[in-house]
Design an enzyme around this catalytic site. Structure first.
Site, PDB file in Angstrom:
ATOM      1  N   SER A 189       0.844  -1.193   0.000  1.00  0.00           N
ATOM      2  CA  SER A 189       0.000   0.000   0.000  1.00  0.00           C
ATOM      3  C   SER A 189       0.878   1.241   0.000  1.00  0.00           C
ATOM      4  CB  SER A 189      -0.894   0.014   1.246  1.00  0.00           C
ATOM      5  OG  SER A 189      -1.558   1.253   1.387  1.00  0.00           O
ATOM      6  N   LYS A 222       2.214  -2.640   6.279  1.00  0.00           N
ATOM      7  CA  LYS A 222       2.413  -2.674   4.830  1.00  0.00           C
ATOM      8  C   LYS A 222       3.853  -2.380   4.419  1.00  0.00           C
ATOM      9  CE  LYS A 222      -1.559  -3.909   3.192  1.00  0.00           C
ATOM     10  NZ  LYS A 222      -1.689  -5.049   2.263  1.00  0.00           N
ATOM     11  N   TYR A 252      -2.057  -0.472  10.510  1.00  0.00           N
ATOM     12  CA  TYR A 252      -2.171  -1.068   9.176  1.00  0.00           C
ATOM     13  C   TYR A 252      -1.053  -0.557   8.277  1.00  0.00           C
ATOM     14  CZ  TYR A 252      -4.000  -1.697   4.412  1.00  0.00           C
ATOM     15  OH  TYR A 252      -4.135  -2.006   3.089  1.00  0.00           O
TER      16      TYR A 252
END
Length: 249
Positions: A144, A161, A157
């Site tokens: 991401s 990534k 999160y």
């Protein structure tokens, strides 16, 4: 549409909706036999029906990638149905926490890293014996833009990534020795249900030059390139598909 994946078998995780489904659809349209999976049977059934409307050759398997037996079953079902794996796309991800980074609890933290990082590595490891048996096989990891440019709304999160970018580079030499390419895509804000908080009300573009959200089929087109022989001399790389958003580690 060009048929770059005739006689190829592609296994895509987290692929019953969003980016994963679009990748499965694109590879299938280009001739691949595709295996999709999700934790929920109803999602698998619906996605398979959608693909079969287009007469695409597909298999749906219920799989929780964080469970070793489920990962093994996913690979076994793929081999049983199609006889091999040419392309592995690791797309599945979770994000159970939104808000201040210090408000996350240990259970949520563990879930994010178990699914987004640990299970990605372990599934690739389990698939390597089958990938190395094929010619021009490859692995694609979906990271991401948040791995480069952490969002405060989804900081844990975002942190999860970043290792995927390093994992891609670290796996490159070992995979190359086996005749396997491994690459990564870091999508920006893509209009999916997963990222709805970023585009539904007040769009967050993270300095995106193009000043718009992206779409799943745009990521799928990038994936199709990296998984094809058009990218035969590319490995260990991360392609940023984010409309020009700032990206620097």
């Amino acid at each position: 549409m060009e048929k770059r994946f005739l006689n190829k078998i592609a296994l895509i995780t987290g692929s019953t909706e969003g980016i994963g489904f679009s990748i499965a659809q694109r590879l299938g349209r280009e001739g691949a036999k595709v295996v999709i999976c999700s934790r929920k049977q109803e999602k698998v059934t619906k996605a398979v029906e959608q693909l079969k409307v287009e007469n695409l050759d597909c298999l749906g398997v219920v799989c929780h990638v964080g469970i070793e037996d489920d990962r093994r079953n996913l690979i076994e079902k793929t081999i049983e149905k199609y006889g091999g794996i040419d392309i592995l796309v690791c797309n599945v991800a979770v994000n159970p926490h939104h808000g201040n980074i210090f408000e996350i609890d240990e259970r949520q933290w563990d879930k994010i890293f178990d699914i987004n990082v640990k299970s990605t590595f372990l599934l690739i490891k389990q698939a390597i014996p089958f990938l190395k048996q094929r010619k021009d096989s490859n692995v694609l990891i979906i990271s991401s833009i948040a791995g480069y440019y952490p969002s405060q709304i989804i900081a844990p999160y975002s942190i999860s990534k970043t290792p995927l970018i390093g994992m891609t580079k670290a796996m490159g030499p070992a995979c190359a020795e086996l005749g396997i390419r491994v690459n990564c895509i870091a999508p920006g804000v893509i209009k999916t249900k997963f990222s709805k908080a970023f585009w539904y009300d007040e769009p967050i573009y993270n300095d995106c030059f193009m000043k718009r959200v992206g779409y799943s089929d745009e990521v799928a087109a990038t994936a199709a390139f990296l998984c094809s022989n058009d990218a035969s001399y590319i490995t260990g790389e991360t392609i940023i598909c984010a409309g020009g958003a700032n990206a620097r580690l």
